[in-house]
Design a protein around this motif. Sequence first.
Motif, PDB file in Angstrom:
ATOM      1  N   ILE A 255      32.196  34.423  13.350  1.00  0.00           N
ATOM      2  CA  ILE A 255      33.708  34.940  13.987  1.00  0.00           C
ATOM      3  C   ILE A 255      34.537  33.646  14.327  1.00  0.00           C
ATOM      4  CG2 ILE A 255      34.537  35.935  15.996  1.00  0.00           C
ATOM      5  CD1 ILE A 255      32.171  37.653  16.588  1.00  0.00           C
ATOM      6  N   THR A 256      33.874  32.482  14.660  1.00  0.00           N
ATOM      7  CA  THR A 256      34.634  31.369  15.087  1.00  0.00           C
ATOM      8  C   THR A 256      34.884  30.340  13.910  1.00  0.00           C
ATOM      9  OG1 THR A 256      32.950  30.294  16.195  1.00  0.00           O
ATOM     10  CG2 THR A 256      34.201  31.679  17.460  1.00  0.00           C
ATOM     11  N   GLY A 257      33.782  30.241  13.086  1.00  0.00           N
ATOM     12  CA  GLY A 257      33.629  29.293  12.318  1.00  0.00           C
ATOM     13  C   GLY A 257      33.069  27.802  12.755  1.00  0.00           C
ATOM     14  N   GLN A 258      32.454  28.036  14.109  1.00  0.00           N
ATOM     15  CA  GLN A 258      32.204  27.004  14.630  1.00  0.00           C
ATOM     16  C   GLN A 258      30.549  27.042  14.955  1.00  0.00           C
ATOM     17  OE1 GLN A 258      34.409  25.414  18.007  1.00  0.00           O
ATOM     18  NE2 GLN A 258      36.362  25.674  16.928  1.00  0.00           N
ATOM     19  N   ILE A 259      29.574  25.915  14.780  1.00  0.00           N
ATOM     20  CA  ILE A 259      28.188  26.283  15.355  1.00  0.00           C
ATOM     21  C   ILE A 259      28.252  26.137  16.812  1.00  0.00           C
ATOM     22  CG2 ILE A 259      25.964  25.145  15.180  1.00  0.00           C
ATOM     23  CD1 ILE A 259      26.717  24.127  12.401  1.00  0.00           C
ATOM     24  N   PRO A 260      27.644  27.085  17.398  1.00  0.00           N
ATOM     25  CA  PRO A 260      27.627  26.772  18.966  1.00  0.00           C
ATOM     26  C   PRO A 260      26.991  25.664  19.471  1.00  0.00           C
ATOM     27  CG  PRO A 260      26.689  28.979  18.176  1.00  0.00           C
ATOM     28  CD  PRO A 260      26.818  28.082  17.121  1.00  0.00           C
ATOM     29  N   GLU A 261      27.427  25.025  20.730  1.00  0.00           N
ATOM     30  CA  GLU A 261      26.613  24.310  21.478  1.00  0.00           C
ATOM     31  C   GLU A 261      25.149  24.423  21.419  1.00  0.00           C
ATOM     32  OE1 GLU A 261      27.828  21.233  23.084  1.00  0.00           O
ATOM     33  OE2 GLU A 261      30.027  21.771  22.576  1.00  0.00           O
ATOM     34  N   GLY A 262      24.368  23.245  21.143  1.00  0.00           N
ATOM     35  CA  GLY A 262      23.054  23.483  21.278  1.00  0.00           C
ATOM     36  C   GLY A 262      22.448  23.691  22.444  1.00  0.00           C
ATOM     37  N   GLY A 263      21.153  24.554  22.413  1.00  0.00           N
ATOM     38  CA  GLY A 263      20.575  24.916  23.574  1.00  0.00           C
ATOM     39  C   GLY A 263      20.257  24.103  24.804  1.00  0.00           C
ATOM     40  N   LEU A 264      19.947  22.513  24.221  1.00  0.00           N
ATOM     41  CA  LEU A 264      19.496  21.611  25.179  1.00  0.00           C
ATOM     42  C   LEU A 264      20.627  20.968  25.740  1.00  0.00           C
ATOM     43  CD1 LEU A 264      16.945  19.604  23.083  1.00  0.00           C
ATOM     44  CD2 LEU A 264      16.535  20.930  24.986  1.00  0.00           C
ATOM     45  N   ASP A 265      21.943  20.873  24.989  1.00  0.00           N
ATOM     46  CA  ASP A 265      23.228  20.369  25.511  1.00  0.00           C
ATOM     47  C   ASP A 265      23.583  21.354  26.788  1.00  0.00           C
ATOM     48  OD1 ASP A 265      22.830  18.212  23.809  1.00  0.00           O
ATOM     49  OD2 ASP A 265      23.865  19.167  22.409  1.00  0.00           O
ATOM     50  N   ARG A 266      23.470  22.740  26.383  1.00  0.00           N
ATOM     51  CA  ARG A 266      24.111  23.688  27.340  1.00  0.00           C
ATOM     52  C   ARG A 266      23.327  23.563  28.727  1.00  0.00           C
ATOM     53  NH1 ARG A 266      24.512  29.189  25.042  1.00  0.00           N
ATOM     54  NH2 ARG A 266      25.743  29.568  26.933  1.00  0.00           N
ATOM     55  N   ILE A 267      21.922  23.023  28.859  1.00  0.00           N
ATOM     56  CA  ILE A 267      21.405  23.229  30.134  1.00  0.00           C
ATOM     57  C   ILE A 267      21.918  22.087  30.896  1.00  0.00           C
ATOM     58  CG2 ILE A 267      19.099  22.352  31.166  1.00  0.00           C
ATOM     59  CD1 ILE A 267      17.725  23.849  28.804  1.00  0.00           C
ATOM     60  N   ARG A 268      22.190  20.892  30.615  1.00  0.00           N
ATOM     61  CA  ARG A 268      22.759  19.917  31.575  1.00  0.00           C
ATOM     62  C   ARG A 268      24.356  20.299  31.602  1.00  0.00           C
ATOM     63  NH1 ARG A 268      19.664  15.455  32.543  1.00  0.00           N
ATOM     64  NH2 ARG A 268      17.815  15.243  31.244  1.00  0.00           N
ATOM     65  N   GLU A 269      25.085  20.612  30.684  1.00  0.00           N
ATOM     66  CA  GLU A 269      26.507  21.055  31.053  1.00  0.00           C
ATOM     67  C   GLU A 269      26.758  21.859  29.850  1.00  0.00           C
ATOM     68  OE1 GLU A 269      30.654  18.982  31.602  1.00  0.00           O
ATOM     69  OE2 GLU A 269      29.055  17.690  30.987  1.00  0.00           O
ATOM     70  N   ASP A 270      27.056  23.232  30.487  1.00  0.00           N
ATOM     71  CA  ASP A 270      27.346  23.943  29.413  1.00  0.00           C
ATOM     72  C   ASP A 270      28.957  24.326  29.223  1.00  0.00           C
ATOM     73  OD1 ASP A 270      27.574  26.416  27.700  1.00  0.00           O
ATOM     74  OD2 ASP A 270      26.868  27.929  29.291  1.00  0.00           O
ATOM     75  N   LYS A 271      29.241  23.858  27.800  1.00  0.00           N
ATOM     76  CA  LYS A 271      30.485  23.674  27.372  1.00  0.00           C
ATOM     77  C   LYS A 271      30.934  24.652  26.310  1.00  0.00           C
ATOM     78  CE  LYS A 271      31.016  18.688  28.120  1.00  0.00           C
ATOM     79  NZ  LYS A 271      31.200  17.238  27.712  1.00  0.00           N
ATOM     80  N   LEU A 272      30.104  25.773  26.322  1.00  0.00           N
ATOM     81  CA  LEU A 272      30.422  26.678  24.913  1.00  0.00           C
ATOM     82  C   LEU A 272      31.561  27.284  25.366  1.00  0.00           C
ATOM     83  CD1 LEU A 272      29.313  27.932  22.474  1.00  0.00           C
ATOM     84  CD2 LEU A 272      28.317  29.732  23.930  1.00  0.00           C
ATOM     85  N   LYS A 273      32.539  27.395  24.456  1.00  0.00           N
ATOM     86  CA  LYS A 273      33.632  28.190  24.810  1.00  0.00           C
ATOM     87  C   LYS A 273      33.719  29.554  24.132  1.00  0.00           C
ATOM     88  CE  LYS A 273      36.780  24.012  24.560  1.00  0.00           C
ATOM     89  NZ  LYS A 273      38.222  23.725  23.837  1.00  0.00           N
ATOM     90  N   ARG A 274      34.244  30.663  24.953  1.00  0.00           N
ATOM     91  CA  ARG A 274      34.430  31.718  24.306  1.00  0.00           C
ATOM     92  C   ARG A 274      35.298  31.804  23.321  1.00  0.00           C
ATOM     93  NH1 ARG A 274      33.199  35.994  28.276  1.00  0.00           N
ATOM     94  NH2 ARG A 274      32.383  34.870  30.231  1.00  0.00           N
ATOM     95  N   PRO A 275      35.060  32.849  22.244  1.00  0.00           N
ATOM     96  CA  PRO A 275      35.938  32.907  21.051  1.00  0.00           C
ATOM     97  C   PRO A 275      37.306  33.224  21.487  1.00  0.00           C
ATOM     98  CG  PRO A 275      33.954  34.364  20.950  1.00  0.00           C
ATOM     99  CD  PRO A 275      33.941  33.791  22.433  1.00  0.00           C
ATOM    100  N   SER A 276      37.709  33.929  22.288  1.00  0.00           N
ATOM    101  CA  SER A 276      38.970  34.027  22.732  1.00  0.00           C
ATOM    102  C   SER A 276      39.679  32.685  23.199  1.00  0.00           C
ATOM    103  CB  SER A 276      39.103  34.980  24.187  1.00  0.00           C
ATOM    104  OG  SER A 276      38.472  34.541  25.281  1.00  0.00           O
ATOM    105  N   GLU A 277      38.941  31.740  23.951  1.00  0.00           N
ATOM    106  CA  GLU A 277      39.410  30.417  24.146  1.00  0.00           C
ATOM    107  C   GLU A 277      40.021  29.606  22.704  1.00  0.00           C
ATOM    108  OE1 GLU A 277      37.760  28.504  28.019  1.00  0.00           O
ATOM    109  OE2 GLU A 277      36.022  29.718  26.952  1.00  0.00           O
ATOM    110  N   LEU A 278      39.020  29.942  21.715  1.00  0.00           N
ATOM    111  CA  LEU A 278      39.480  29.343  20.432  1.00  0.00           C
ATOM    112  C   LEU A 278      40.508  30.033  19.583  1.00  0.00           C
ATOM    113  CD1 LEU A 278      35.624  28.739  19.326  1.00  0.00           C
ATOM    114  CD2 LEU A 278      37.248  27.060  20.408  1.00  0.00           C
ATOM    115  N   GLY A 279      41.120  31.000  20.297  1.00  0.00           N
ATOM    116  CA  GLY A 279      42.194  31.701  19.555  1.00  0.00           C
ATOM    117  C   GLY A 279      41.661  32.822  18.747  1.00  0.00           C
TER     118      GLY A 279
END
Length: 615
Positions: A255-279
């Motif tokens: 849907i976004t064309g972007q690979i999501p943030e990795g599971g390990l990275d999201r534990i320490r700090e979840d920076k995954l953006k919602r699709p709506s935030e990407l336009g």
Amino acid sequence: MYCYSCMNEIKDGNYCYKCMKENVPESSSHQLKAGTVLHGKYFVGNPIGEGGFGITYIGKDTVLGKRVAIKEFFPSGSANRNNDVSNNVEPNSSSKEAFFEKGKQNFLVEARSLAHYDNEPGIVDVIDFFEENNTVYIIMEYLDGINLNEFLKKNGVFSAETLFGLMLPIMKSLEKIHADGVVHRDITPDNIMYLYDGTLKLMDFGSARFITNESNDVSVILKEGYAPEEQYRKNGKQGPWTDVYGMCATMYKCITGQIPEGGLDRIREDKLKRPSELGINISQSLEKVLMYGMAVFHENRCQNMTELMDMTKRALNSEQITINKKDTVSDEINKTKMADEVYRTQVADEIYNNRSQDRYVSEDPMPQSNNGIMYEKSSNQKQIKKKAGLIVGIIVVVIAIVGVVVAFGVLGNNSNNKSIDDNPSTVVETTEEQTTVEETTEPQTEETTQEPETIVLVQVPDVEGMKSDDAIDEIERRNLKYNIKFEESDRIDLDYVISQSPVGGREVEEGEAVTIYISKTSLQPETEEPTTVHLIDNGSTMLYCRASDFATLRESPSRSSKSIVKILTGERVDKLGESGDFYYVRFGNDTGYVLKDFFSRDPNAPLNYDDGNPD
């Protein structure tokens, strides 16, 4: 004789007029040679895919006369073969023998299980399976299409509504597979095919496994961005919710064309953006479903395909979706921000230290949800909380002891006229002794079992033709190492990459080395056309571009040479000569080289969907 690329029968010569290719083998030394026959009837063609657990070839059932896909068990980093010597696959070290043998048996067991799901609309059909060449083969239906990664490259992203609708048959099929206790564990855009009839099918169950209570004796191969946190750690509880994450992460990419943030990275700090935030244009309901399926911890996540399907259908019908999330930690732990941070840090530290996994154990392979969410604290979380409480207790006791010692020192100073500084070891020794006593109150257990290995796969970048510094930056960005070798070249200029090993696009273990061969020759401007070009004496011949998207006009007859311009599907060129796999052509005011596979005298010839075009 069959064409190694499309399995069309070739009666005369060595050229296939169906796929418009020379019939030449394209296998590497570790792959089966094209033309090999397996099990007395399966003709092996060129490889069409290679992943963490195996190699897939196009093939032909010579008895039934139909195309098939042949999946060979070949675990990346654990096995090898030299096809000039033998077709046998061998573990690449004695330490890998047990894993290799166990993997073969799991491959067979899972093939038997998947063979029961004939004509499931959402997954590839298994036709046959057998052992040969010291490995295991699964014969599957040949899917006429391209995987979702290739689809995205050629056509761009899907609309959210379209994609969710296309995914429903796969969800339904996975629901049945999960009910029998099998988890796929590797749902990614590479493993879902977009068929030319407009449907999707899930394939590559090479990393699937049964939900059992067996010991941890398997290695784990993960793809960054699509694996949830529980797949990385020894005590991570895996189940249908693990495939839910992979499914939703795949939809996020499509849907976004972007690979999501990795599971390990999201534990320490979840920076995954919602699709709506990407336009991205997506309804609130569908976005809620997507993000619910990608919750970091499985207790907060959609629990199974039944729940995911139900929510998806309601969202597609414009119904409002409400998700009542439960916290992953107890109220006591979550009372303060500091305690919550301790919990997250403990989990993250465990993952980074272990980088391994546990098996999902449950008497019920399809856990029932409570208000849409299955919530069950794992024993691992309880241990983490106990450890966090113990640490806080130790700190409190130490502070109290220091206070008593300081007070005692002050009293001693008044009675004995001595300064604490005169004997500083008194405080230090007392504190260390007390701390030691407190720390040893919890029994220490020695680990007696060897933890399984976790393998993280990354895709090797294609750096041929790049400046050496740019190539090194691209390799390091993928968490890979590099080796440099210098060679003379009559076609690649000084300090540019001539070739590489492994080739671009292949999946390897994170941290492996890529060898790049860099030109040490400074090329002089050419004053005449290369002598290898055979010019046409009686003028030019008109050719039409039959690439599915575009072909590239290049400066020299090499895939890695510098491009001049792109030639779109249907555009015409004048053939002036040829050199090996290339035509020498004129396009407008430019002259250069194009791959023969993408051009034809027939303006209505079939389009070539091959990946041979480097661009």
